[in-house]
Every structure is written in structure tokens, then in C-alpha cells.
Scaffold this motif. Sequence first.
Motif, PDB file in Angstrom:
ATOM      1  N   PHE A 192       0.824  -1.219   0.000  1.00  0.00           N
ATOM      2  CA  PHE A 192       0.000   0.000   0.000  1.00  0.00           C
ATOM      3  C   PHE A 192       0.850   1.259   0.000  1.00  0.00           C
ATOM      4  N   ALA A 193       2.039   1.200   0.584  1.00  0.00           N
ATOM      5  CA  ALA A 193       2.913   2.373   0.631  1.00  0.00           C
ATOM      6  C   ALA A 193       3.707   2.546  -0.657  1.00  0.00           C
ATOM      7  N   GLY A 194       3.668   1.555  -1.532  1.00  0.00           N
ATOM      8  CA  GLY A 194       4.389   1.645  -2.795  1.00  0.00           C
ATOM      9  C   GLY A 194       5.897   1.503  -2.640  1.00  0.00           C
ATOM     10  N   LYS A 195       6.337   0.810  -1.605  1.00  0.00           N
ATOM     11  CA  LYS A 195       7.775   0.634  -1.375  1.00  0.00           C
ATOM     12  C   LYS A 195       8.317  -0.499  -2.232  1.00  0.00           C
ATOM     13  N   GLU A 196       9.631  -0.538  -2.315  1.00  0.00           N
ATOM     14  CA  GLU A 196      10.313  -1.536  -3.133  1.00  0.00           C
ATOM     15  C   GLU A 196      10.453  -2.866  -2.396  1.00  0.00           C
ATOM     16  N   TYR A 197      10.410  -3.933  -3.143  1.00  0.00           N
ATOM     17  CA  TYR A 197      10.641  -5.278  -2.639  1.00  0.00           C
ATOM     18  C   TYR A 197      12.136  -5.425  -2.384  1.00  0.00           C
ATOM     19  N   SER A 198      12.501  -5.949  -1.211  1.00  0.00           N
ATOM     20  CA  SER A 198      13.916  -6.042  -0.862  1.00  0.00           C
ATOM     21  C   SER A 198      14.299  -7.478  -0.493  1.00  0.00           C
ATOM     22  N   ALA A 199      15.581  -7.670  -0.238  1.00  0.00           N
ATOM     23  CA  ALA A 199      16.078  -8.987   0.177  1.00  0.00           C
ATOM     24  C   ALA A 199      15.469  -9.384   1.517  1.00  0.00           C
ATOM     25  N   LYS A 200      15.196  -8.414   2.360  1.00  0.00           N
ATOM     26  CA  LYS A 200      14.559  -8.690   3.656  1.00  0.00           C
ATOM     27  C   LYS A 200      13.156  -9.266   3.449  1.00  0.00           C
ATOM     28  N   ASP A 201      12.430  -8.744   2.498  1.00  0.00           N
ATOM     29  CA  ASP A 201      11.090  -9.254   2.194  1.00  0.00           C
ATOM     30  C   ASP A 201      11.161 -10.689   1.689  1.00  0.00           C
ATOM     31  N   PHE A 202      12.157 -10.961   0.876  1.00  0.00           N
ATOM     32  CA  PHE A 202      12.358 -12.318   0.373  1.00  0.00           C
ATOM     33  C   PHE A 202      12.640 -13.281   1.527  1.00  0.00           C
ATOM     34  N   ARG A 203      13.509 -12.874   2.449  1.00  0.00           N
ATOM     35  CA  ARG A 203      13.856 -13.730   3.591  1.00  0.00           C
ATOM     36  C   ARG A 203      12.656 -13.962   4.503  1.00  0.00           C
ATOM     37  N   ILE A 204      11.861 -12.938   4.735  1.00  0.00           N
ATOM     38  CA  ILE A 204      10.670 -13.092   5.585  1.00  0.00           C
ATOM     39  C   ILE A 204       9.694 -14.071   4.950  1.00  0.00           C
ATOM     40  N   SER A 205       9.442 -13.913   3.657  1.00  0.00           N
ATOM     41  CA  SER A 205       8.492 -14.814   2.995  1.00  0.00           C
ATOM     42  C   SER A 205       9.030 -16.236   2.920  1.00  0.00           C
ATOM     43  N   LEU A 206      10.330 -16.393   2.714  1.00  0.00           N
ATOM     44  CA  LEU A 206      10.932 -17.723   2.681  1.00  0.00           C
ATOM     45  C   LEU A 206      10.892 -18.379   4.062  1.00  0.00           C
ATOM     46  N   PHE A 207      11.209 -17.635   5.102  1.00  0.00           N
ATOM     47  CA  PHE A 207      11.169 -18.176   6.461  1.00  0.00           C
ATOM     48  C   PHE A 207       9.746 -18.598   6.826  1.00  0.00           C
ATOM     49  N   THR A 208       8.764 -17.819   6.398  1.00  0.00           N
ATOM     50  CA  THR A 208       7.364 -18.182   6.623  1.00  0.00           C
ATOM     51  C   THR A 208       7.037 -19.493   5.932  1.00  0.00           C
ATOM     52  N   LEU A 209       7.481 -19.637   4.712  1.00  0.00           N
ATOM     53  CA  LEU A 209       7.272 -20.876   3.970  1.00  0.00           C
ATOM     54  C   LEU A 209       7.898 -22.064   4.696  1.00  0.00           C
ATOM     55  N   ILE A 210       9.118 -21.905   5.160  1.00  0.00           N
ATOM     56  CA  ILE A 210       9.836 -23.001   5.814  1.00  0.00           C
ATOM     57  C   ILE A 210       9.165 -23.402   7.126  1.00  0.00           C
ATOM     58  N   VAL A 211       8.877 -22.432   7.996  1.00  0.00           N
ATOM     59  CA  VAL A 211       8.290 -22.784   9.303  1.00  0.00           C
ATOM     60  C   VAL A 211       6.883 -23.350   9.150  1.00  0.00           C
ATOM     61  N   SER A 212       6.138 -22.900   8.151  1.00  0.00           N
ATOM     62  CA  SER A 212       4.793 -23.448   7.949  1.00  0.00           C
ATOM     63  C   SER A 212       4.852 -24.884   7.440  1.00  0.00           C
ATOM     64  N   HIS A 213       5.832 -25.198   6.602  1.00  0.00           N
ATOM     65  CA  HIS A 213       5.983 -26.571   6.128  1.00  0.00           C
ATOM     66  C   HIS A 213       6.452 -27.504   7.251  1.00  0.00           C
ATOM     67  N   ILE A 214       7.321 -27.017   8.101  1.00  0.00           N
ATOM     68  CA  ILE A 214       7.739 -27.818   9.255  1.00  0.00           C
ATOM     69  C   ILE A 214       6.535 -28.092  10.156  1.00  0.00           C
ATOM     70  N   GLN A 215       5.713 -27.082  10.378  1.00  0.00           N
ATOM     71  CA  GLN A 215       4.502 -27.257  11.190  1.00  0.00           C
ATOM     72  C   GLN A 215       3.565 -28.276  10.558  1.00  0.00           C
ATOM     73  N   LEU A 216       3.443 -28.227   9.257  1.00  0.00           N
ATOM     74  CA  LEU A 216       2.598 -29.194   8.558  1.00  0.00           C
ATOM     75  C   LEU A 216       3.120 -30.619   8.764  1.00  0.00           C
ATOM     76  N   LEU A 217       4.413 -30.807   8.648  1.00  0.00           N
ATOM     77  CA  LEU A 217       4.994 -32.139   8.849  1.00  0.00           C
ATOM     78  C   LEU A 217       4.782 -32.638  10.283  1.00  0.00           C
ATOM     79  N   ILE A 218       4.994 -31.754  11.239  1.00  0.00           N
ATOM     80  CA  ILE A 218       4.755 -32.123  12.643  1.00  0.00           C
ATOM     81  C   ILE A 218       3.282 -32.471  12.836  1.00  0.00           C
ATOM     82  N   GLY A 219       2.400 -31.693  12.231  1.00  0.00           N
ATOM     83  CA  GLY A 219       0.967 -31.941  12.339  1.00  0.00           C
ATOM     84  C   GLY A 219       0.542 -33.263  11.724  1.00  0.00           C
ATOM     85  N   ILE A 220       1.131 -33.620  10.600  1.00  0.00           N
ATOM     86  CA  ILE A 220       0.801 -34.900   9.960  1.00  0.00           C
ATOM     87  C   ILE A 220       1.242 -36.063  10.843  1.00  0.00           C
ATOM     88  N   ILE A 221       2.438 -35.951  11.408  1.00  0.00           N
ATOM     89  CA  ILE A 221       2.899 -36.995  12.333  1.00  0.00           C
ATOM     90  C   ILE A 221       1.965 -37.082  13.531  1.00  0.00           C
TER      91      ILE A 221
END
Length: 144
Positions: free
Chosen positions: A32-61
Motif C-alpha cells: 500500500f505504501a508503494g515501497k520496493e521489494y527487498s532482500a529482507k522481504d524475500f527472507r521473511i516470505s521464505l522463512f514463513t514458507l519453511i516454518v509453515s511446512h515444518i509445522q505441517l509435517l509435525i501436524g501430519i505426524i
Amino acid sequence: MYEIILNLHSYWAYLVLFILIIASLNALIKSFAGKEYSAKDFRISLFTLIVSHIQLLIGIILYFVSERFSLWSELGGKVMGNSLARLYLVEHPLVNIIGVALITIGYSKHKKKLTSKAKLRTIAIFYTIALVFILSRIPWQQWF
């Protein structure tokens, strides 16, 4: 073993919710602020992906080692008639799998976008919808 997996699933969920809220808010605010996408944004989204997949695996077990899994054979076709059994055996797993799938789709789609605005908007949409899905099927009475 069951107690360890249950505690891990419960405490890891706090991390997932925390980082998913951060990722969603970050993408929404920057979009909404029209700011640029940065490496920090990439890391945050990637970390979210990783921790959510780990949670899914724990949940399936946890799903298959839980005492509740035996309710499928005890209740048979009446699982859907029992609201607590339906929550733990059907709704919670299904909706959270959909939530993790939305995170995965959002992450994959955002990498293909060329502009900052499109990248941030994609993450904001998919991660926020995933957050709503996940929040809707958390067994809150178990947490508090």
C-alpha cells in the motif's frame, strides 16, 4: 512420544502465527505504501514458507500418532456429527493444509513477478488468506 510431538506442534504454531502475521503485515504495508521489494522481504516470505511446512509435517505426524485418530474406527461415519471429532480429524487438518498450500502458491507466484508491487501484492494476498484460514481452525480451547 505423543506428548513431545503435541507440545512441539503447539509451540511451533506460535512461531508460525508470529512469522505469518509479520510477513502478511509487511507485504500489506509495503504494497500500500508503494515501497520496493527487498532482500529482507524475500527472507521473511521464505522463512514463513519453511516454518509453515515444518509445522505441517509435525501436524501430519501428530495426526497419525494421536489417540483421536482411533475415533475414525470408533465413530465410523458419525465423525461429522461430533463437532469436536470433526474439528480435530477433518476441519483443522484440511483447512491448515489449504493454508500451507496458499503460502506455497503465494511464494512460488511472487518469485515469477518482475515488479516490486506485483511481488508484494502476491505475498500480501496469499499469505493473508492463509492466515485467515489458519486462524479459523485453531482449537483455541486447547491453547488457553
